[in-house]
Design an enzyme around this catalytic site. Sequence first.
Site, mmCIF file in Angstrom:
data_model
loop_
_atom_site.group_PDB
_atom_site.id
_atom_site.type_symbol
_atom_site.label_atom_id
_atom_site.label_comp_id
_atom_site.label_asym_id
_atom_site.label_seq_id
_atom_site.Cartn_x
_atom_site.Cartn_y
_atom_site.Cartn_z
ATOM 1 N N ARG A 110 6.647 5.580 -2.133
ATOM 2 C CA ARG A 110 7.243 5.780 -2.735
ATOM 3 C C ARG A 110 7.794 6.666 -3.759
ATOM 4 O O ARG A 110 7.045 7.207 -5.226
ATOM 5 C CB ARG A 110 9.073 5.562 -2.723
ATOM 6 N N GLU A 119 4.795 9.538 -4.067
ATOM 7 C CA GLU A 119 5.158 9.934 -4.271
ATOM 8 C C GLU A 119 6.542 10.627 -6.041
ATOM 9 O O GLU A 119 5.480 11.781 -6.297
ATOM 10 C CB GLU A 119 6.539 10.055 -3.175
ATOM 11 N N SER A 161 -4.440 5.323 -20.708
ATOM 12 C CA SER A 161 -5.525 3.877 -20.528
ATOM 13 C C SER A 161 -4.890 3.604 -19.654
ATOM 14 O O SER A 161 -3.833 3.464 -19.236
ATOM 15 C CB SER A 161 -5.960 3.221 -21.901
#
Length: 164
Positions: free
Chosen positions: A90, A93, A116
Amino acid sequence: MEESKSSVASRLMSVKRTSGKSYGRIAEETGLTNVYVAQLLRRQAQLKADTAPKLQAALPELTDELLQEMMKPPLRSYDPHLIQEPTVYRLNEAVMHFGESIKEIINEEFGDGIMSAIDFYCSVDKVKGVDGKDRVVLTFDGKYLPHTEQKSEHMVSRLRLQGD
């Protein structure tokens, strides 16, 4: 024979479990972020010598041998199957879904560059939402790094070759 990363990480996680302390508590006691403490115990980050006494005070079961192992530069890697773990899936995602928009805002606010992941701080916090339900706050705090125009006159390796 050198001990494997997973074996050392397993021993370190055992020390944490034995302590009964959360990552947050260890972070408070050491002055580190909760995610960095987890990275140290999973051998994803290098323990610095000046932090070692604080970590050993927070986790008294840490042996000198384990501390020495933690001070070696780690092999920063991950299990390719980790993406199948629901929380990690998740999170990936969410980054993929919001990534293009986040990139555009970084470019709008800072210019052409990146955040960074080396000069980087990360923490996980728990807050109550307006509806009173628990919410997860992930903070990624990374240094901005601008992309550079690649002028040959600034390329040190070429300057050295021309000077020979």
